[in-house]
Scaffold this motif. Structure first.
Motif, mmCIF file in Angstrom:
data_model
loop_
_atom_site.group_PDB
_atom_site.id
_atom_site.type_symbol
_atom_site.label_atom_id
_atom_site.label_comp_id
_atom_site.label_asym_id
_atom_site.label_seq_id
_atom_site.Cartn_x
_atom_site.Cartn_y
_atom_site.Cartn_z
ATOM 1 N N ARG A 171 41.458 32.660 29.873
ATOM 2 C CA ARG A 171 40.623 31.839 30.731
ATOM 3 C C ARG A 171 39.799 32.725 31.651
ATOM 4 N N GLN A 172 38.835 32.096 32.324
ATOM 5 C CA GLN A 172 37.968 32.828 33.240
ATOM 6 C C GLN A 172 37.820 32.062 34.543
ATOM 7 N N VAL A 173 37.664 32.820 35.629
ATOM 8 C CA VAL A 173 37.317 32.238 36.923
ATOM 9 C C VAL A 173 36.210 33.090 37.532
ATOM 10 N N THR A 174 35.446 32.471 38.403
ATOM 11 C CA THR A 174 34.398 33.203 39.114
ATOM 12 C C THR A 174 34.730 33.240 40.592
ATOM 13 N N SER A 175 34.285 34.293 41.258
ATOM 14 C CA SER A 175 34.556 34.441 42.684
ATOM 15 C C SER A 175 33.410 35.167 43.370
ATOM 16 N N LYS A 176 33.130 34.756 44.599
ATOM 17 C CA LYS A 176 32.095 35.432 45.380
ATOM 18 C C LYS A 176 32.507 36.866 45.672
ATOM 19 N N PHE A 177 33.764 37.049 46.096
ATOM 20 C CA PHE A 177 34.301 38.380 46.386
ATOM 21 C C PHE A 177 35.563 38.610 45.556
ATOM 22 N N VAL A 178 35.804 39.865 45.221
ATOM 23 C CA VAL A 178 37.035 40.252 44.542
ATOM 24 C C VAL A 178 37.641 41.430 45.290
ATOM 25 N N VAL A 179 38.929 41.363 45.547
ATOM 26 C CA VAL A 179 39.655 42.466 46.174
ATOM 27 C C VAL A 179 40.698 42.982 45.183
ATOM 28 N N VAL A 180 40.624 44.269 44.874
ATOM 29 C CA VAL A 180 41.604 44.892 43.980
ATOM 30 C C VAL A 180 42.720 45.488 44.830
ATOM 31 N N ALA A 181 43.944 45.035 44.595
ATOM 32 C CA ALA A 181 45.092 45.502 45.377
ATOM 33 C C ALA A 181 46.310 45.607 44.464
ATOM 34 N N VAL A 182 46.109 46.249 43.320
ATOM 35 C CA VAL A 182 47.166 46.290 42.298
ATOM 36 C C VAL A 182 48.195 47.390 42.528
ATOM 37 N N GLY A 183 47.957 48.273 43.496
ATOM 38 C CA GLY A 183 48.942 49.296 43.809
ATOM 39 C C GLY A 183 49.150 50.308 42.706
ATOM 40 N N GLY A 184 50.349 50.866 42.653
ATOM 41 C CA GLY A 184 50.647 51.908 41.676
ATOM 42 C C GLY A 184 52.069 51.822 41.178
#
Length: 516
Positions: free
Chosen positions: A172-185
């Motif tokens: 599936r897909q979603v759209t967003s005005k902003f995206v924050v990547v916080a996937v860590g390590g």
């Protein structure tokens, strides 16, 4: 938006938000969400919840890929599940065992001859606490109306995120005005035979079903040292393999003092040594072959457990960052002072970003501040300078500000004064615990009121001690102010208010008594 949410949005004096702004933050019909957060750890959750409090429509993706040993966990990220929280609980269990032995000297009638922990019960207790935190986190997201999807999101472009809907496996897909990547390590594994098949990491040890027994800890960063120490305190036999130096990036004198403390407590070090292979023997134990890079000799030994603590890698492989135009460096995401990536509308916070402290409180505050800038009109940036941290070994090491080496490199040795001293914790006297490694120092400018650049402390509850001094250092603490502060007696924290001997003087920094 409720009055309470508006008050939360307006909590910081730096906010320039208005009620009108918060009410209309989610009014853009062009996107499914105002914010999509990739990652449900400390940074991602803090950012998602803060944004929701400011009226944004928020979706949080989080998915834990099982370790090679099969370990997986719930929402909350590294800190909650396989980091700070279980580490501190194991550390506390270790200290309690030591305290039982000390209790005898204080008059308690304790049969400590056969004292040993129940590893499975300890692990079960730690995991029960973690699961309760996982549950509270899910409830908190629901209450704040943050949508949660247990899946790994990846970029189609800078505004479109693709994910697998479980359990149907439909994409599936979603759209967003902003995206924050916080996937860590996640922890790294060495590229040697048997490493992933037979070794474990800090992702596994806190839920490890069998007793670790004789354990080889490979790596001498803070994770490796902490694991070795709580294993020793729980009655097991850890050995630490060091490729080069202990606690790279920390003050060298303090790091070496900490290693000496561990050696005195019976933890052996294999210096300048690297592993070559791990093989399972017929009896189930692990044969580790290794090479000493100083003597150029090979060796081997047998262990029950091999724990890799050789650093961490950013989880960027499955994000398809190229499709969004996000630049990376050494496996981490490059950001500017506002946590903005090279792609418009995309930000990154937490351990995934390049060149910033990999610490939970840093991630949380950075995530909150970012959300406030995006949805509440704030201009406040994260200040990554002078962040305090603690290594949770039996005698803890905590510090804030510059190391002695960094201060000298930046200002010159002739412009730096180091105040230092050993001290004797009152509670160590009756059980006759060693005080030889209880030490602290203040790195300061040599002129004027002598602004303090760094504080370092090895001793009991170091984190609790340095936390308060960290606020003072951020506020411009000077030696004059520090020495004009009346300490609380008898505490170890008061030793900072009594620092009068400098390294330059050559005087003995060892006190004659607890009150000298």
């Amino acid at each position: 938006m409720s009055a309470m949410k508006f008050l939360r949005c307006s909590a910081s004096s730096t906010f320039r938000s208005t009620l009108r702004w918060c009410r209309h933050a989610s009014s853009n019909p062009r996107y499914d969400f105002d914010l999509v957060v990739l990652g449900g750890g400390s940074a991602g959750l803090a950012c998602a919840k803060e944004a929701a409090d400011c009226g944004a429509r928020v979706l949080c993706f989080d998915f834990v890929k099982p370790t090679p040993a099969g370990t997986k966990w719930g929402i909350g990220g590294t800190c909650v599940n396989v980091g700070c929280i279980p580490k501190k609980l194991m550390h506390q269990a270790s200290l309690l065992g030591e305290a039982v032995h000390e209790a005898v000297a204080y008059g308690w009638n304790v049969d400590d001859q056969n004292l040993r922990p129940d590893w499975r019960k300890l692990v079960r207790s730690v995991q029960n606490h973690i699961k309760s935190v996982n549950w509270v986190t899910r409830v908190d997201l629901r209450d704040k109306k943050v949508e949660y999807v247990n899946s790994m999101g990846s970029f189609l472009d800078s505004h479109n995120i693709e994910y697998v809907a479980r359990p149907s496996a439909e994409r599936r897909q979603v759209t967003s005005k902003f995206v924050v990547v916080a996937v860590g390590g996640r922890p790294r594994y060495p590229d040697i035979p048997g490493a992933q098949e037979l070794g474990i990491t800090s992702d596994d040890i806190f839920s490890y079903e069998r007793e670790p027994g004789r354990t080889l800890v490979v790596g001498a960063g803070y994770v490796g040292l902490e694991c070795a120490c709580f294993l020793k305190g729980l009655g097991y036999e850890p050995t630490v393999m060091v490729r080069s130096i202990v606690l790279r990036g920390f003050d060298r004198q303090m790091s070496e003092l900490l290693a000496a403390m561990m050696t005195d407590r019976g933890i052996p070090f294999l210096g300048t040594t690297i592993p070559k292979s791990v093989e399972r023997q017929a009896d189930g134990r692990l044969l580790v072959r290794y090479h000493n890079t100083t003597t150029q000799t090979d060796g081997s030994d047998v262990f029950d457990t091999v724990l890799w603590a050789i650093g961490r890698r950013g989880l960027i492989e499955e994000l398809n960052l190229e499709a969004a135009g996000v630049k990376t460096r050494n496996g981490k995401i490059v950001v500017d002072a506002a946590e903005a990536t090279s792609a418009a509308h995309i930000f990154a916070v937490g351990d995934i970003i390049y060149g910033r402290p990999e610490l939970t409180p840093v991630a949380i505050l950075a995530g909150r501040l970012l959300a406030r800038r995006l949805f509440a009109g704030s201009k406040q940036l994260m200040d990554y300078a002078d962040v305090a941290t603690t290594v949770f070994t039996p005698l803890e090491y905590s510090c804030v500000g510059m190391s002695e080496e960094t201060a000298i490199a930046l200002h010159g040795a002739e412009n730096i004064e180091v105040f230092h001293g050993y001290y004797k914790p009152t509670e160590f006297f009756i059980p006759q615990k060693s005080v030889r490694h209880c030490y602290l120092k203040a790195v300061a400018e040599i002129s004027g009121d002598q602004k303090i650049l760094g504080l370092h402390y090895i001793g009991p509850v170091a984190g609790e001690v340095i936390q308060g001094f960290a606020a003072a250092l951020k506020s411009g603490l000077t030696v004059k102010t520090l020495l004009n502060t009346v300490g609380i007696h008898p505490t170890t924290a008061e030793e900072f208010t009594r620092l009068s001997i400098t390294k330059r003087s050559g005087r003995d920094p060892t006190p004659a008594s607890c009150c000298s």
